[in-house]
Design an enzyme around this catalytic site. Structure first.
Site, PDB file in Angstrom:
ATOM      1  N   HIS A 514     -29.679   0.312  -2.122  1.00 50.45           N
ATOM      2  CA  HIS A 514     -28.689  -0.705  -1.742  1.00 50.45           C
ATOM      3  C   HIS A 514     -27.902  -1.174  -2.946  1.00 50.45           C
ATOM      4  CE1 HIS A 514     -29.996  -4.642  -3.314  1.00 50.45           C
ATOM      5  NE2 HIS A 514     -31.233  -4.146  -3.269  1.00 50.45           N
ATOM      6  N   CYS A 515     -26.784  -1.804  -2.674  1.00 49.87           N
ATOM      7  CA  CYS A 515     -25.993  -2.449  -3.728  1.00 49.87           C
ATOM      8  C   CYS A 515     -25.579  -3.809  -3.178  1.00 49.87           C
ATOM      9  CB  CYS A 515     -24.800  -1.577  -4.099  1.00 49.87           C
ATOM     10  SG  CYS A 515     -23.686  -1.250  -2.709  1.00 49.87           S
ATOM     11  N   ARG A 516     -24.350  -4.236  -3.451  1.00 48.65           N
ATOM     12  CA  ARG A 516     -23.932  -5.524  -2.896  1.00 48.65           C
ATOM     13  C   ARG A 516     -23.563  -5.384  -1.427  1.00 48.65           C
ATOM     14  NH1 ARG A 516     -19.717  -8.840  -1.493  1.00 48.65           N
ATOM     15  NH2 ARG A 516     -18.360  -7.034  -1.426  1.00 48.65           N
TER      16      ARG A 516
END
Ligand code: FAD
Length: 569
Positions: A514-516
């Protein structure tokens, strides 16, 4: 018809559907004798704007009245008769028994054609103790909001309870807060705004509690007292005003008593030209049963746009312009403080109920180019059919123009478009308004990537379970972003350094990346998949959606946050 023999057209209900049918009828038949009966004090007022008078956004109640009887006469030669109630319909004689409520006089009015648009009345269950108390209100017409406003002012009300978290309840809640009241919003469902899925509603829940509202979900109204309400759980909520907004019921008494057929959902049965079981009587608006455009199921829909469209079809039908209503998809929008929310078509919940196999593309793009002032993220969910890729529905929440994005999808639904069609739609772009790849385009591209097998995904809603199962969650944001807040136990390998750290990642275990927002992690997932990692999942919505989603639930369920700190940006 000739001038000597004008058709007598009687319309029952003088607001959205009724006024539209009468005006369209006049535009198509200059000679008709048109009379519009309205039980209430006003004709043609803006129902939808009523809540905004309570908050002061609309300062003058008079502006809620769009046309008065004199204007109906001057502009349209329509006799608009407020305070005239239709009591019964004699279909054999083709007359309507009408009571002039001001003078208490009853007359029989003849008709050649009868249009019914009696709307839907707020549900006020008599079984609830205290429902008739003087501080209990509903919101249907201008008088209702004037009465509420007067009560709030004269009694200097500080606390109000709004019962029901649908459109009307949420709008009234927002306006009472704007007026400076402390508000409790109460709904027996586990979420507000049932047309939205539970995950999308969580974004609204956060916004609501952030504005100081006591949001009580999963608890219904039991009884009302002079100083507040008691809920089914026994909880007491103090309130000097109680607004009931638990739903509406189609007004079908007149139609039923006249022997018109009533549909399985309780609305007046009409065909696709809005004709009732009596060919001389049409019915439109909140009182009728409709067909869902996508599922073919019978449904009801209390929305203004469909009422106006049906009114036009009903008038056209009697003027050699036979037209069919195509069915409804239920497109709607509302504002909740600084957030806007809109949806169209089938939700995930509706798909499950219908047994439709669907897939979701969830994205969080910016509504306009990020460097432009006021740019803000949009939480956007696109729902489409597995296999065919046919778009089924969409929901959006954000500070920007979410209604525009949902309108694109609503248009696509009408033409039974697919995710490929959506990808190929050429939308207008300027950094002031959007991005060169608009929100809906991003959703379509993501959907195409999923269906092309380029990426496997899990949703942000699954992260808590994954975290609790000890899954390997990889956060590919930069270290400074990670430091501001991250999922407890998530491994931080920034995308910029990913290729140098491959040896730290197991190949025999699923990787949840995941990231933002899910965009950078998609790139990470693509790289990993091509570098020999087979079980790689991109987390749709990623950290920002997770924070919004978890926040309200963590606060109200007293559970441990799975993040070290929330980050809503
Ligand atoms: P109405 O517009 O309600 O008109 C029916 C009229 O018939 C009533 O005035 C009633 O007094 C009269 N009547 C009933 N029986 C008789 C009788 N026997 N004799 C004489 N007159 C009679 N929709 C949206 O799409 N977007 C929104 O944002 C939105 N917000 C809303 C906010 C509020 C507070 C409310 C109350 C509604 C809102 N709606 C909204 C819904 C929308 O207003 C309705 O779907 C629409 O008005 C339906 O039109 P209608 O003609 O069927 O009923």
């Amino acid at each position: 018809m000739t001038k000597q023999d004008p058709r007598k057209i009687l319309v029952i209900g003088g607001v959205a559907g009724g006024a539209s049918a009468a005006a369209r009828m006049r535009r198509l038949d200059e000679h008709a004798d048109i009379t519009m009966l309205e039980r209430g004090r006003d004709v043609s007022f803006s129902n939808c704007a009523l809540p905004y008078f309570l908050g002061g956004e609309i300062e003058d109640a008079d502006t809620l009245r769009l046309l008065d009887p004199q204007t109906f006469w001057d502009h349209y030669r329509i006799k608009a008769l407020p305070l005239h109630e239709a009591l019964s319909i004699n279909r054999q004689e083709k007359t309507v028994r009408v009571r002039d409520l001001q003078n208490n006089v009853e007359t029989d009015m003849p008709y050649d054609l009868l249009y019914l648009s009696p709307g839907a009345s707020p549900i006020m269950p008599k079984s609830i103790e205290g429902i008739d108390l003087v501080h209990v209100f509903s919101v249907r017409n201008v008088q209702d909001v004037e009465k509420i406003a007067e009560w709030l002012d004269t009694k200097q009300v500080k606390k109000a309870a709004v019962i029901g978290g649908g459109f009307i309840g949420v709008e009234v809640m927002e306006n009472l807060v704007e007026k400076g009241l402390q508000v409790s919003l109460i709904d027996m469902a586990p979420q507000v705004m049932m047309p939205f899925d539970h995950d999308m509603a969580q974004f609204l829940h956060k916004e609501i509690v952030d504005h100081g509202v006591e949001l009580i979900l999963g608890d219904g109204l039991h009884s009302i007292q002079e100083d507040g309400v008691t809920l089914q759980s026994g909880k007491k909520v103090a309130a000097e005003a109680v607004i009931m907004a638990i739903g509406v019921l189609p007004e079908v008494k007149l139609a039923k008593e006249a022997g018109l057929a009533i549909g399985e959902t309780g609305g007046i049965l009409v065909d696709r030209r809005m004709r009732t079981s009596d060919p001389s009587i049409y019915a439109v608006g909140d009182a009728v049963e409709l067909t869902h455009f996508q599922t073919g199921q019978k449904t009801k829909l209390a929305l203004a746009g469909p009422a106006l469209r049906q009114a036009r079809v009903a008038a056209n039908s009697e003027n050699d312009m036979a037209e069919m209503v195509p069915g409804v998809v239920g497109s709607s929008a509302l504002r909740v403080f600084s957030l806007n929310a809109a949806c169209t078509g089938l939700s995930e919940r509706a798909c499950r109920a219908e047994g439709i196999q669907y897939q979701v593309a969830f994205v969080v793009p910016m509504d306009k180019v990020g460097i432009m002032p006021g740019a803000s993220p949009v939480f956007f969910k696109l729902i489409y059919e597995l296999g065919s890729g046919r778009v089924l529905g969409a929901q959006a929440v954000g500070q920007g123009a979410v209604d525009k994005r949902i309108d694109v999808i609503a248009t696509l639904l009408r033409f039974k478009g697919t995710i490929l069609d959506l990808k190929n739609i050429e939308l207008c772009y300027s950094p002031v308004f959007s991005t060169a790849r608009d929100v809906v385009t991003m959703a379509a591209l993501t959907a195409c990537n999923i269906s092309d097998g380029l990426v496997k995904q899990v949703m942000f809603t699954q992260l808590r379970d994954l975290h609790e199962e000890g899954a390997l969650i990889i956060d590919v944001r930069e270290a400074d972003e990670y430091a501001l807040g991250h999922i407890k136990g998530a491994k931080n390998i920034p995308l910029s350094q990913l290729r140098e750290h491959l040896e730290e990642l197991p190949k025999d275990q699923p990787l949840y990346v995941h990231c933002r927002s899910g965009q950078r992690s998609y790139n990470a997932a693509r790289a990993l998949m091509q570098l020999g990692f087979e079980e790689v999942y991109n987390v749709a919505g990623s950290f920002v959606a997770l924070c919004w989603y978890e926040y309200y639930q963590d606060k109200t369920q007293g559970r441990d946050p799975i993040v070290t700190a929330y980050n809503f940006e």
